[in-house]
Motif scaffolding. Structure first.
Motif, PDB file in Angstrom:
ATOM      1  N   UNK A  47      87.503  -9.053  -6.387  1.00 35.17           N
ATOM      2  CA  UNK A  47      87.729 -10.305  -7.118  1.00 35.17           C
ATOM      3  C   UNK A  47      86.481 -11.183  -7.065  1.00 35.17           C
ATOM      4  N   UNK A  48      85.842 -11.269  -5.897  1.00 36.64           N
ATOM      5  CA  UNK A  48      84.603 -12.052  -5.786  1.00 36.64           C
ATOM      6  C   UNK A  48      83.509 -11.489  -6.688  1.00 36.64           C
ATOM      7  N   UNK A  49      83.392 -10.162  -6.730  1.00 33.93           N
ATOM      8  CA  UNK A  49      82.407  -9.529  -7.609  1.00 33.93           C
ATOM      9  C   UNK A  49      82.687  -9.815  -9.075  1.00 33.93           C
ATOM     10  N   UNK A  50      83.950  -9.792  -9.462  1.00 43.01           N
ATOM     11  CA  UNK A  50      84.325 -10.088 -10.847  1.00 43.01           C
ATOM     12  C   UNK A  50      83.987 -11.526 -11.192  1.00 43.01           C
ATOM     13  N   UNK A  51      84.308 -12.453 -10.291  1.00 41.40           N
ATOM     14  CA  UNK A  51      84.031 -13.871 -10.541  1.00 41.40           C
ATOM     15  C   UNK A  51      82.530 -14.120 -10.659  1.00 41.40           C
ATOM     16  N   UNK A  52      81.755 -13.551  -9.748  1.00 41.34           N
ATOM     17  CA  UNK A  52      80.305 -13.770  -9.778  1.00 41.34           C
ATOM     18  C   UNK A  52      79.688 -13.189 -11.041  1.00 41.34           C
ATOM     19  N   UNK A  53      80.099 -11.988 -11.392  1.00 42.36           N
ATOM     20  CA  UNK A  53      79.519 -11.380 -12.600  1.00 42.36           C
ATOM     21  C   UNK A  53      79.929 -12.138 -13.852  1.00 42.36           C
ATOM     22  N   UNK A  54      81.162 -12.634 -13.905  1.00 45.98           N
ATOM     23  CA  UNK A  54      81.572 -13.432 -15.063  1.00 45.98           C
ATOM     24  C   UNK A  54      80.801 -14.748 -15.143  1.00 45.98           C
ATOM     25  N   UNK A  55      80.529 -15.358 -13.985  1.00 43.92           N
ATOM     26  CA  UNK A  55      79.735 -16.588 -13.983  1.00 43.92           C
ATOM     27  C   UNK A  55      78.322 -16.331 -14.501  1.00 43.92           C
ATOM     28  N   UNK A  56      77.741 -15.210 -14.109  1.00 44.51           N
ATOM     29  CA  UNK A  56      76.394 -14.879 -14.598  1.00 44.51           C
ATOM     30  C   UNK A  56      76.421 -14.628 -16.099  1.00 44.51           C
ATOM     31  N   UNK A  57      77.481 -13.996 -16.580  1.00 46.46           N
ATOM     32  CA  UNK A  57      77.580 -13.721 -18.014  1.00 46.46           C
ATOM     33  C   UNK A  57      77.847 -14.986 -18.827  1.00 46.46           C
ATOM     34  N   UNK A  58      78.640 -15.904 -18.284  1.00 42.92           N
ATOM     35  CA  UNK A  58      79.062 -17.083 -19.049  1.00 42.92           C
ATOM     36  C   UNK A  58      78.057 -18.219 -18.964  1.00 42.92           C
ATOM     37  N   UNK A  59      77.559 -18.516 -17.760  1.00 46.24           N
ATOM     38  CA  UNK A  59      76.655 -19.652 -17.595  1.00 46.24           C
ATOM     39  C   UNK A  59      75.303 -19.356 -18.235  1.00 46.24           C
ATOM     40  N   UNK A  60      74.638 -20.396 -18.743  1.00 46.05           N
ATOM     41  CA  UNK A  60      73.329 -20.173 -19.352  1.00 46.05           C
ATOM     42  C   UNK A  60      72.301 -19.782 -18.296  1.00 46.05           C
ATOM     43  N   UNK A  61      71.472 -18.792 -18.637  1.00 43.75           N
ATOM     44  CA  UNK A  61      70.461 -18.346 -17.675  1.00 43.75           C
ATOM     45  C   UNK A  61      69.137 -19.077 -17.865  1.00 43.75           C
ATOM     46  N   UNK A  62      68.888 -19.606 -19.049  1.00 38.62           N
ATOM     47  CA  UNK A  62      67.662 -20.371 -19.251  1.00 38.62           C
ATOM     48  C   UNK A  62      67.860 -21.363 -20.389  1.00 38.62           C
ATOM     49  N   UNK A  63      67.096 -22.446 -20.334  1.00 34.11           N
ATOM     50  CA  UNK A  63      67.173 -23.449 -21.389  1.00 34.11           C
ATOM     51  C   UNK A  63      66.161 -23.137 -22.490  1.00 34.11           C
ATOM     52  N   UNK A  64      65.925 -24.075 -23.382  1.00 32.49           N
ATOM     53  CA  UNK A  64      65.031 -23.852 -24.522  1.00 32.49           C
ATOM     54  C   UNK A  64      63.580 -23.619 -24.086  1.00 32.49           C
ATOM     55  N   UNK A  65      63.188 -24.217 -22.945  1.00 31.10           N
ATOM     56  CA  UNK A  65      61.821 -24.054 -22.452  1.00 31.10           C
ATOM     57  C   UNK A  65      61.628 -22.747 -21.697  1.00 31.10           C
ATOM     58  N   UNK A  66      62.708 -22.002 -21.474  1.00 30.97           N
ATOM     59  CA  UNK A  66      62.616 -20.754 -20.740  1.00 30.97           C
ATOM     60  C   UNK A  66      62.727 -20.930 -19.237  1.00 30.97           C
ATOM     61  N   UNK A  67      63.009 -22.168 -18.800  1.00 29.77           N
ATOM     62  CA  UNK A  67      63.172 -22.413 -17.366  1.00 29.77           C
ATOM     63  C   UNK A  67      64.588 -22.048 -16.959  1.00 29.77           C
ATOM     64  N   UNK A  68      64.735 -21.585 -15.742  1.00 31.56           N
ATOM     65  CA  UNK A  68      66.027 -21.111 -15.251  1.00 31.56           C
ATOM     66  C   UNK A  68      66.950 -22.288 -14.954  1.00 31.56           C
ATOM     67  N   UNK A  69      68.026 -22.442 -15.718  1.00 25.78           N
ATOM     68  CA  UNK A  69      68.942 -23.553 -15.503  1.00 25.78           C
ATOM     69  C   UNK A  69      70.025 -23.226 -14.493  1.00 25.78           C
ATOM     70  N   UNK A  70      70.278 -21.952 -14.238  1.00 23.54           N
ATOM     71  CA  UNK A  70      71.279 -21.589 -13.239  1.00 23.54           C
ATOM     72  C   UNK A  70      70.821 -22.050 -11.860  1.00 23.54           C
ATOM     73  N   UNK A  71      69.547 -21.879 -11.577  1.00 24.90           N
ATOM     74  CA  UNK A  71      69.003 -22.351 -10.301  1.00 24.90           C
ATOM     75  C   UNK A  71      69.042 -23.873 -10.260  1.00 24.90           C
ATOM     76  N   UNK A  72      68.729 -24.530 -11.363  1.00 31.00           N
ATOM     77  CA  UNK A  72      68.794 -25.988 -11.418  1.00 31.00           C
ATOM     78  C   UNK A  72      70.218 -26.483 -11.183  1.00 31.00           C
TER      79      UNK A  72
END
Length: 159
Positions: A47-72
């Motif tokens: 279940x934890x693996x499913x939640x984490x992978x879904x969060x990576x798939x759903x949340x934006x990985x970078x903004x328009x400038x190409x900077x990583x927004x997940x880390x932000x």
């Protein structure tokens, strides 16, 4: 598709398969009514693996400038405070048997409120002691759930 999304998709499929495989773990007759069984940890990991992978798939990985927004996104969290609360929970689990429910829970709440930023002693005491005593009374006297007073209680001369 970016590498992180491909990895998350692979991890999602792997977690789903792992979760399905946990149901093939045999249980004996007593384990079917128990809260924790041989399937508990593997199913939790799936279940934890499913939640984490879904969060990576759903949340934006970078903004328009190409900077990583997940880390932000996770950078602004109070990680030290969360870590201290986790340590406090472990300590609470270790002292509840020797100190008893009432003393250990009062200490847990006072230290927890202090970690969360409350500094006024009057508020700390009034928010923890009456709550714990009323909760103990409800559990012990009304619902009939015995809560061990702890070895410290017996050491100090309790019955």
């Amino acid at each position: 598709m970016k590498k992180d999304r491909i990895g998350a998709l692979f991890f999602l499929v792997l977690s789903l398969f792992y979760g399905l495989m946990t149901f093939s773990i045999p249980l004996n007759a007593m384990a079917k009514t128990a809260a924790f069984t041989a399937r508990t940890v593997p199913l939790t990991l799936a279940v934890c693996g499913i939640i984490i992978s879904l969060l990576i798939l759903i949340l934006p990985s970078s903004d328009a400038d190409g900077k990583n927004t997940l880390i932000k996104t996770f950078r602004g969290f109070k990680w030290k405070r969360a870590g201290l609360l986790l340590v406090l929970m472990v300590v609470y689990g270790l002292i509840i048997k020797p100190a008893g429910f009432i003393i250990s829970t009062i200490l847990f709440l006072i230290v927890g409120f202090r970690i969360l930023g409350e500094k006024r002693v009057k508020v700390l005491l009034l928010a923890s002691i009456p709550f714990v005593v009323v909760f103990w009374f409800l559990l012990n006297k009304i619902l009939g759930i015995y809560l061990e007073p702890g070895r410290l209680f017996f050491f100090l001369g309790g019955k």
